[in-house]
Design a protein around this motif. Structure first.
Motif, PDB file in Angstrom:
ATOM      1  N   VAL A   5       0.858  -1.170   0.000  1.00 48.31           N
ATOM      2  CA  VAL A   5       0.000   0.000   0.000  1.00 48.31           C
ATOM      3  C   VAL A   5       0.905   1.233   0.000  1.00 48.31           C
ATOM      4  O   VAL A   5       1.796   1.353   0.848  1.00 48.31           O
ATOM      5  N   GLU A   6       0.681   2.151  -0.965  1.00 51.55           N
ATOM      6  CA  GLU A   6       1.559   3.317  -1.110  1.00 51.55           C
ATOM      7  C   GLU A   6       0.768   4.605  -0.936  1.00 51.55           C
ATOM      8  O   GLU A   6      -0.326   4.747  -1.474  1.00 51.55           O
ATOM      9  N   PHE A   7       1.359   5.546  -0.237  1.00 49.59           N
ATOM     10  CA  PHE A   7       0.762   6.868  -0.053  1.00 49.59           C
ATOM     11  C   PHE A   7       0.777   7.641  -1.366  1.00 49.59           C
ATOM     12  O   PHE A   7       1.775   7.639  -2.096  1.00 49.59           O
ATOM     13  N   LEU A   8      -0.343   8.296  -1.660  1.00 50.26           N
ATOM     14  CA  LEU A   8      -0.401   9.171  -2.838  1.00 50.26           C
ATOM     15  C   LEU A   8      -0.415  10.641  -2.431  1.00 50.26           C
ATOM     16  O   LEU A   8       0.407  11.433  -2.880  1.00 50.26           O
ATOM     17  N   VAL A   9      -1.397  11.004  -1.574  1.00 53.51           N
ATOM     18  CA  VAL A   9      -1.609  12.420  -1.308  1.00 53.51           C
ATOM     19  C   VAL A   9      -2.378  12.599  -0.007  1.00 53.51           C
ATOM     20  O   VAL A   9      -3.163  11.738   0.382  1.00 53.51           O
ATOM     21  N   SER A  10      -2.112  13.712   0.665  1.00 63.08           N
ATOM     22  CA  SER A  10      -2.928  14.118   1.819  1.00 63.08           C
ATOM     23  C   SER A  10      -3.503  15.495   1.542  1.00 63.08           C
ATOM     24  O   SER A  10      -2.913  16.300   0.803  1.00 63.08           O
ATOM     25  N   PHE A  11      -4.641  15.782   2.152  1.00 60.58           N
ATOM     26  CA  PHE A  11      -5.433  16.967   1.772  1.00 60.58           C
ATOM     27  C   PHE A  11      -6.091  17.520   3.012  1.00 60.58           C
ATOM     28  O   PHE A  11      -6.708  16.779   3.791  1.00 60.58           O
ATOM     29  N   TYR A  12      -5.955  18.829   3.198  1.00 58.14           N
ATOM     30  CA  TYR A  12      -6.567  19.498   4.344  1.00 58.14           C
ATOM     31  C   TYR A  12      -6.901  20.915   3.970  1.00 58.14           C
ATOM     32  O   TYR A  12      -6.103  21.586   3.291  1.00 58.14           O
ATOM     33  N   ASN A  13      -8.059  21.371   4.392  1.00 60.62           N
ATOM     34  CA  ASN A  13      -8.438  22.764   4.196  1.00 60.62           C
ATOM     35  C   ASN A  13      -8.363  23.156   2.722  1.00 60.62           C
ATOM     36  O   ASN A  13      -7.858  24.227   2.368  1.00 60.62           O
ATOM     37  N   ASN A  14      -8.842  22.234   1.889  1.00 58.39           N
ATOM     38  CA  ASN A  14      -8.911  22.460   0.442  1.00 58.39           C
ATOM     39  C   ASN A  14      -7.564  22.612  -0.240  1.00 58.39           C
ATOM     40  O   ASN A  14      -7.475  23.210  -1.324  1.00 58.39           O
ATOM     41  N   GLU A  15      -6.556  22.064   0.398  1.00 53.05           N
ATOM     42  CA  GLU A  15      -5.228  22.127  -0.206  1.00 53.05           C
ATOM     43  C   GLU A  15      -4.512  20.797  -0.032  1.00 53.05           C
ATOM     44  O   GLU A  15      -4.749  20.089   0.946  1.00 53.05           O
TER      45      GLU A  15
END
Lengths: 115, 113
Positions: free
Chosen positions: A43-53
């Motif tokens: 399992v590989e991390f792609l992206v994290s997202f917070y506060n519309n960014e």
């Protein structure tokens, strides 16, 4: 217990086509993530997202990928022009608060098959 | 390269046997550690986590794990497995200065009655 829900469960797409994978995080969660698992691999991390960014992204998350929170409930991953190597299981996750001391809650995943 | 290693890829046990699944990581500094389980056809579920404090952590369903800092290990244990423990088990590490998770390759556990 609240759950992260992902749709569709299985998506079959022709190479070169755009695909949108959808996720509904747990309702009071503020931090969102996408991971993927190519068959037989980690399992590989792609992206994290917070506060519309985007907070952080991996090398895998190139210009073909984008994420969006189009409304108050959905969190989407778009692959603009799919390649054969994009075939994988894609997992959405959310956490109530960000930072390292927060467990991430995962959805069932979307199996993406590129033909 | 920095990584998370699970050396047991496939473990087969009879019910009531004891279980230990290995997890080693190569990140320096302060890490957070997790074990997730994925039952057939279901999503990844958190079994247990270690952030700080007592290095022996207890999770759901009778599982526990021990953080041994000197060995960079976080092995998962259960004294007596049940058929319902058949699943895939993933160790995950939260390295310093990020909230992303780095996963091991997973261990497939099959328990026979």
């Amino acid at each position: 217990e609240p759950e992260v829900t992902q749709t569709p469960s299985h998506q079959v797409t022709q190479m070169g086509q755009e695909v949108i994978l959808r996720c509904v995080p747990i309702s009071n969660h503020l931090y969102f993530y996408w991971y993927r698992q190519i068959l037989g691999q980690k399992v590989e991390f792609l992206v994290s997202f917070y506060n519309n960014e985007i907070s952080e992204k991996s090398e895998i998350f190139d210009d073909q990928f984008s994420v969006e929170r189009p409304d108050g409930s959905n969190f989407t991953l778009k692959i603009r022009s799919t390649k054969l190597e994009d075939s994988a299981m894609y997992f959405c996750a959310s956490s109530e608060r960000g930072g390292r001391n927060q467990p991430q809650h995962f959805g069932d995943g979307t199996r993406l098959s590129i033909l | 390269a920095q990584s998370v290693s699970q050396h047991n890829h496939h473990v087969i046990l009879s019910e009531a046997a004891s279980l230990e699944l290995g997890c080693n990581y190569s990140y320096g500094g302060t890490v957070n550690l997790f074990w997730y389980v994925q039952y057939p056809g279901q999503h990844l579920q958190l079994l247990l986590k270690y952030f700080s404090g007592d290095p022996l952590v207890k999770g759901i369903k009778g599982f526990e794990a021990e953080f041994i800092k000197s060995k960079f290990s976080f092995n998962l244990r259960k004294p007596s497995v049940q058929w319902s423990d058949t699943a895939e088990y993933f160790c995950a590490v939260n390295p310093p200065n990020t909230d992303k998770l780095i996963f091991g390759t997973g261990t497939r556990l099959q328990v026979f009655p």
